[in-house]
Design an enzyme around this catalytic site. Structure first.
Site, PDB file in Angstrom:
ATOM      1  N   ARG A 117       0.816  -1.209   0.000  1.00  0.00           N
ATOM      2  CA  ARG A 117       0.000   0.000   0.000  1.00  0.00           C
ATOM      3  C   ARG A 117       0.855   1.267   0.000  1.00  0.00           C
ATOM      4  O   ARG A 117       0.336   2.353  -0.078  1.00  0.00           O
ATOM      5  CB  ARG A 117      -0.786  -0.031   1.295  1.00  0.00           C
ATOM      6  CG  ARG A 117      -2.274   0.092   1.469  1.00  0.00           C
ATOM      7  CD  ARG A 117      -3.231   0.019   0.453  1.00  0.00           C
ATOM      8  NE  ARG A 117      -4.580   0.273   0.926  1.00  0.00           N
ATOM      9  CZ  ARG A 117      -5.500  -0.662   1.113  1.00  0.00           C
ATOM     10  NH1 ARG A 117      -5.238  -1.920   0.952  1.00  0.00           N
ATOM     11  NH2 ARG A 117      -6.716  -0.317   1.469  1.00  0.00           N
ATOM     12  N   ARG A 164     -19.514  -2.076   5.473  1.00  0.00           N
ATOM     13  CA  ARG A 164     -18.290  -1.870   6.244  1.00  0.00           C
ATOM     14  C   ARG A 164     -18.310  -0.514   6.943  1.00  0.00           C
ATOM     15  O   ARG A 164     -18.766   0.465   6.388  1.00  0.00           O
ATOM     16  CB  ARG A 164     -17.072  -1.952   5.306  1.00  0.00           C
ATOM     17  CG  ARG A 164     -16.582  -3.369   5.115  1.00  0.00           C
ATOM     18  CD  ARG A 164     -15.565  -3.495   4.032  1.00  0.00           C
ATOM     19  NE  ARG A 164     -14.494  -2.480   4.081  1.00  0.00           N
ATOM     20  CZ  ARG A 164     -13.475  -2.458   3.230  1.00  0.00           C
ATOM     21  NH1 ARG A 164     -13.384  -3.374   2.273  1.00  0.00           N
ATOM     22  NH2 ARG A 164     -12.554  -1.520   3.316  1.00  0.00           N
ATOM     23  N   ARG A 172      -9.648   7.840   2.664  1.00  0.00           N
ATOM     24  CA  ARG A 172      -8.988   6.691   2.025  1.00  0.00           C
ATOM     25  C   ARG A 172      -8.523   7.034   0.614  1.00  0.00           C
ATOM     26  O   ARG A 172      -7.461   6.580   0.184  1.00  0.00           O
ATOM     27  CB  ARG A 172      -9.935   5.487   2.016  1.00  0.00           C
ATOM     28  CG  ARG A 172     -10.083   4.855   3.409  1.00  0.00           C
ATOM     29  CD  ARG A 172     -11.353   4.037   3.544  1.00  0.00           C
ATOM     30  NE  ARG A 172     -11.384   2.894   2.659  1.00  0.00           N
ATOM     31  CZ  ARG A 172     -12.523   2.312   2.244  1.00  0.00           C
ATOM     32  NH1 ARG A 172     -13.698   2.797   2.617  1.00  0.00           N
ATOM     33  NH2 ARG A 172     -12.463   1.268   1.467  1.00  0.00           N
TER      34      ARG A 172
HETATM   35  P1  ADP Z   1     -10.420  -1.446  -0.043  1.00  0.00           P
HETATM   36  O1  ADP Z   1     -10.597  -2.837  -0.635  1.00  0.00           O
HETATM   37  O2  ADP Z   1     -11.695  -0.693  -0.013  1.00  0.00           O
HETATM   38  O3  ADP Z   1      -9.298  -0.703  -0.662  1.00  0.00           O
HETATM   39  P2  ADP Z   1      -9.149  -2.786   2.167  1.00  0.00           P
HETATM   40  O4  ADP Z   1     -10.045  -3.833   2.666  1.00  0.00           O
HETATM   41  O5  ADP Z   1      -8.030  -3.184   1.261  1.00  0.00           O
HETATM   42  O6  ADP Z   1     -10.038  -1.663   1.467  1.00  0.00           O
HETATM   43  O7  ADP Z   1      -8.518  -1.970   3.372  1.00  0.00           O
HETATM   44  C1  ADP Z   1      -9.290  -1.460   4.419  1.00  0.00           C
HETATM   45  C2  ADP Z   1      -8.370  -0.790   5.434  1.00  0.00           C
HETATM   46  O8  ADP Z   1      -7.475  -1.770   5.983  1.00  0.00           O
HETATM   47  C3  ADP Z   1      -7.469   0.298   4.877  1.00  0.00           C
HETATM   48  O9  ADP Z   1      -8.106   1.563   4.823  1.00  0.00           O
HETATM   49  C4  ADP Z   1      -6.316   0.265   5.896  1.00  0.00           C
HETATM   50  O10 ADP Z   1      -6.675   0.922   7.099  1.00  0.00           O
HETATM   51  C5  ADP Z   1      -6.185  -1.221   6.202  1.00  0.00           C
HETATM   52  N1  ADP Z   1      -5.231  -1.893   5.318  1.00  0.00           N
HETATM   53  C6  ADP Z   1      -5.488  -2.876   4.411  1.00  0.00           C
HETATM   54  N2  ADP Z   1      -4.371  -3.254   3.778  1.00  0.00           N
HETATM   55  C7  ADP Z   1      -3.351  -2.481   4.289  1.00  0.00           C
HETATM   56  C8  ADP Z   1      -1.959  -2.378   4.037  1.00  0.00           C
HETATM   57  N3  ADP Z   1      -1.341  -3.126   3.116  1.00  0.00           N
HETATM   58  N4  ADP Z   1      -1.250  -1.482   4.768  1.00  0.00           N
HETATM   59  C9  ADP Z   1      -1.828  -0.710   5.691  1.00  0.00           C
HETATM   60  N5  ADP Z   1      -3.139  -0.743   5.969  1.00  0.00           N
HETATM   61  C10 ADP Z   1      -3.905  -1.630   5.277  1.00  0.00           C
END
Ligand code: ADP
Ligand code: ADP
Ligand code: ZN
Length: 213
Positions: free
Chosen positions: A88, A160, A171
């Site tokens: 990320r 969610r 985000r």
């Molecule tokens: P989306 O699919 O909507 O992009 P995710 O389910 O991937 O959302 O992520 C939801 C939240 O989980 C993020 O906003 C973050 O807080 C956390 N998160 C997920 N993956 C990571 C990562 N690789 N590094 C840091 N935080 C993460």
């Protein structure tokens, strides 16, 4: 084949990953799903992560790196895997590269799904997920047959906590500031496979299969 799915929140990474599991026979590793599972199980890691997730901020690198490192060494990952939502930021990408080098592995393709912000907001605020099987829906774009009920397992659909308008905008900002630079990072390794992410879900899947050759 080891794949990274890159794209803003709501780009359709999870939706397409479900189809790719079938096509390529490799598991989806979603750090978001793993963090939500930890929270549901009431672990300390899950409770700690929630503080960041509720703000739309990234969870500290050490937490997610630890989860991924353990997961990719499990038996079902022997023939490859799809990383969904990881890395990320550039620091996570560099750590991943080092970790894979030690394991004698590498990332083969980075599928970069591109969708404009206005569309993302609509997708995220209408997203619904099954509590039991994790299937994804959208109230307008992919509604279940019966309101609030999963077509596949009759489980209950939920929204969610972070899919509200205020958190979505944080985000998207985090994506633009921290995650988008990964496109350049992986372009430098000639691994970016760009896919236009607007249109029919099946059509987008066909585009992904095409770029993966
Ligand atoms: P989306 O699919 O909507 O992009 P995710 O389910 O991937 O959302 O992520 C939801 C939240 O989980 C993020 O906003 C973050 O807080 C956390 N998160 C997920 N993956 C990571 C990562 N690789 N590094 C840091 N935080 C993460
Ligand atoms: P991500 O994992 O990238 O955050 P999701 O796969 O969860 O994104 O998709 C976000 C929402 O958008 C879900 O409600 C999903 O049903 C919907 N969605 C996914 N792909 C499309 C598409 N091509 N057109 C319209 N809605 C879509
Ligand atoms: Zn279900």
């Amino acid at each position: 084949m080891n794949i990274v799915l890159l794209g803003p929140p709501g780009a359709g990474k999870g939706t397409q990953a479900k189809r790719m599991i079938q096509q390529y026979g490799i598991p989806q590793i979603s750090t978001g799903d793993m963090l939500r599972a930890a929270l549901k199980a009431g672990t300390e890691l899950g409770l700690e992560a929630k503080k960041f997730m509720d703000k739309g901020a990234l969870v500290p690198d050490t937490v997610v790196v630890g989860l991924v490192k353990e997961r990719i060494q499990q038996a079902d990952c022997a023939k490859g895997y799809m990383l969904d939502g990881f890395p990320r930021n550039v620091s996570q990408a560099k750590t991943l590269d080092g970790m894979l080098k030690d394991l004698g592995q590498k990332i083969d393709h980075v599928v970069s799904i591109e969708v404009p912000d206005a569309e993302l907001v609509k997708r995220l605020t209408g997203r619904r997920t099954c509590r039991d099987c994790g299937a994804g829906y959208h109230v307008m774009f992919d509604p279940p047959k019966k309101d609030g009920v999963c077509d596949k397992c009759q489980g209950q659909l939920y929204q969610r906590d972070d899919d509200n308008e205020a958190t979505v905008s944080s985000r998207l900002k985090v994506y633009n500031d921290q995650t988008k630079p990964l496109i350049d990072y992986y372009q430098g390794q000639s691994k970016i496979r760009g896919v236009h992410g607007v249109g029919d879900m099946a059509e987008i899947f066909a585009r992904i299969v095409k770029v993966l050759g």
